[in-house]
Design a protein around this motif. Structure first.
Motif, PDB file in Angstrom:
ATOM      1  N   ALA A  98      -1.215  -7.283 -14.870  1.00  0.00           N
ATOM      2  CA  ALA A  98       0.211  -7.478 -14.719  1.00  0.00           C
ATOM      3  C   ALA A  98       0.869  -6.260 -15.358  1.00  0.00           C
ATOM      4  O   ALA A  98       2.027  -6.069 -14.872  1.00  0.00           O
ATOM      5  CB  ALA A  98       0.370  -8.652 -15.990  1.00  0.00           C
ATOM      6  N   ASP A  99       0.134  -5.399 -15.843  1.00  0.00           N
ATOM      7  CA  ASP A  99       0.936  -3.877 -16.221  1.00  0.00           C
ATOM      8  C   ASP A  99       0.755  -3.106 -15.408  1.00  0.00           C
ATOM      9  O   ASP A  99       1.513  -1.777 -15.590  1.00  0.00           O
ATOM     10  CB  ASP A  99       0.144  -3.602 -17.683  1.00  0.00           C
ATOM     11  N   ASP A 100       0.099  -2.955 -14.212  1.00  0.00           N
ATOM     12  CA  ASP A 100       0.239  -2.301 -13.188  1.00  0.00           C
ATOM     13  C   ASP A 100       1.405  -2.446 -12.323  1.00  0.00           C
ATOM     14  O   ASP A 100       1.881  -3.536 -12.224  1.00  0.00           O
ATOM     15  CB  ASP A 100      -1.090  -2.251 -12.370  1.00  0.00           C
ATOM     16  N   ASP A 101       1.891  -1.248 -11.792  1.00  0.00           N
ATOM     17  CA  ASP A 101       2.982  -1.301 -10.789  1.00  0.00           C
ATOM     18  C   ASP A 101       2.784  -1.580  -9.314  1.00  0.00           C
ATOM     19  O   ASP A 101       2.180  -0.831  -8.851  1.00  0.00           O
ATOM     20  CB  ASP A 101       4.066   0.120 -10.785  1.00  0.00           C
ATOM     21  N   PRO A 102       2.610  -2.885  -8.787  1.00  0.00           N
ATOM     22  CA  PRO A 102       2.288  -3.226  -7.637  1.00  0.00           C
ATOM     23  C   PRO A 102       2.872  -2.305  -6.269  1.00  0.00           C
ATOM     24  O   PRO A 102       2.115  -2.215  -5.499  1.00  0.00           O
ATOM     25  CB  PRO A 102       2.412  -4.756  -7.537  1.00  0.00           C
ATOM     26  N   ILE A 103       4.092  -2.147  -6.501  1.00  0.00           N
ATOM     27  CA  ILE A 103       4.889  -1.327  -5.547  1.00  0.00           C
ATOM     28  C   ILE A 103       4.299  -0.021  -5.394  1.00  0.00           C
ATOM     29  O   ILE A 103       4.008   0.336  -4.345  1.00  0.00           O
ATOM     30  CB  ILE A 103       6.322  -1.175  -5.600  1.00  0.00           C
ATOM     31  N   ALA A 104       3.713   0.730  -6.461  1.00  0.00           N
ATOM     32  CA  ALA A 104       3.515   1.822  -6.482  1.00  0.00           C
ATOM     33  C   ALA A 104       1.878   1.808  -6.034  1.00  0.00           C
ATOM     34  O   ALA A 104       1.500   2.554  -5.313  1.00  0.00           O
ATOM     35  CB  ALA A 104       3.322   2.498  -7.765  1.00  0.00           C
ATOM     36  N   ARG A 105       1.182   0.816  -6.304  1.00  0.00           N
ATOM     37  CA  ARG A 105      -0.241   0.529  -6.019  1.00  0.00           C
ATOM     38  C   ARG A 105      -0.066   0.245  -4.359  1.00  0.00           C
ATOM     39  O   ARG A 105      -1.186   0.912  -3.739  1.00  0.00           O
ATOM     40  CB  ARG A 105      -0.856  -0.563  -6.592  1.00  0.00           C
ATOM     41  N   LEU A 106       0.696  -0.253  -3.797  1.00  0.00           N
ATOM     42  CA  LEU A 106       0.846  -0.547  -2.291  1.00  0.00           C
ATOM     43  C   LEU A 106       0.922   0.790  -1.587  1.00  0.00           C
ATOM     44  O   LEU A 106       0.425   0.910  -0.372  1.00  0.00           O
ATOM     45  CB  LEU A 106       2.171  -1.467  -1.875  1.00  0.00           C
ATOM     46  N   ARG A 107       1.438   1.785  -2.211  1.00  0.00           N
ATOM     47  CA  ARG A 107       1.834   3.313  -1.690  1.00  0.00           C
ATOM     48  C   ARG A 107       0.446   3.831  -1.369  1.00  0.00           C
ATOM     49  O   ARG A 107       0.128   4.828  -0.589  1.00  0.00           O
ATOM     50  CB  ARG A 107       2.689   3.965  -2.295  1.00  0.00           C
ATOM     51  N   ARG A 108      -0.761   3.367  -2.191  1.00  0.00           N
ATOM     52  CA  ARG A 108      -1.950   3.840  -2.309  1.00  0.00           C
ATOM     53  C   ARG A 108      -2.870   3.113  -1.520  1.00  0.00           C
ATOM     54  O   ARG A 108      -4.172   3.553  -1.419  1.00  0.00           O
ATOM     55  CB  ARG A 108      -2.400   4.116  -3.650  1.00  0.00           C
TER      56      ARG A 108
END
Length: 139
Positions: A98-108
């Motif tokens: 829940a604390d991870d940024d999913p939008i930033a993660r999607l970029r990777r």
């Protein structure tokens, strides 16, 4: 219920109905990455086509419906999972983050997967999931 909440609910129902039919076909494709969870009620294996990326001994994905995704609900009940990557099965333990940024993660993650998750999941509470891979199983 507000109009935006009603629209989000309509979108959720439409997308999940579409995905249910599509996933029945896609999960049979030999190169498709699959996440296998244990059904929280049935206790049967549930295989869901997912997009994501292996990084070292972890597999990362973003759930387009967050906590509402059936596989996330199954993970909450039993985090032991299997992931099929490039035709090989790996056991692991899944962790919704829940604390991870999913939008930033999607970029990777793979670009096509990111586009699909954003298109299907906008406004629905994206959620990052990390699977700590333990071992490769014989196929």
């Amino acid at each position: 219920m507000s109009s935006s909440a009603e629209n989000a609910e309509k979108k959720y129902r439409a997308v999940t109905a579409f995905q249910r039919r599509l996933n029945a076909v896609v999960r049979r494709l030999p190169g498709q990455t699959l996440l296998e969870t244990t059904g929280r009620v049935s206790c049967l294996p549930r295989r869901t086509p997912v997009g994501g990326r292996r990084v070292g001994d972890s597999f990362w994905l973003v759930s387009e419906f967050g906590e509402r995704s059936q596989y996330v609900r199954n993970i909450r009940a039993d985090p032991r999972v299997r992931v099929r990557i490039r035709g090989r099965w790996y056991t692991g333990t899944a962790h919704p983050l829940a604390d991870d940024d999913p939008i930033a993660r999607l970029r990777r993650l793979p670009r096509l997967n990111g586009l699909a998750v954003r298109a299907m999941g906008v406004g629905t509470g994206l959620l990052t999931v990390r699977v700590d891979l333990e071992s490769r199983e014989a196929t």
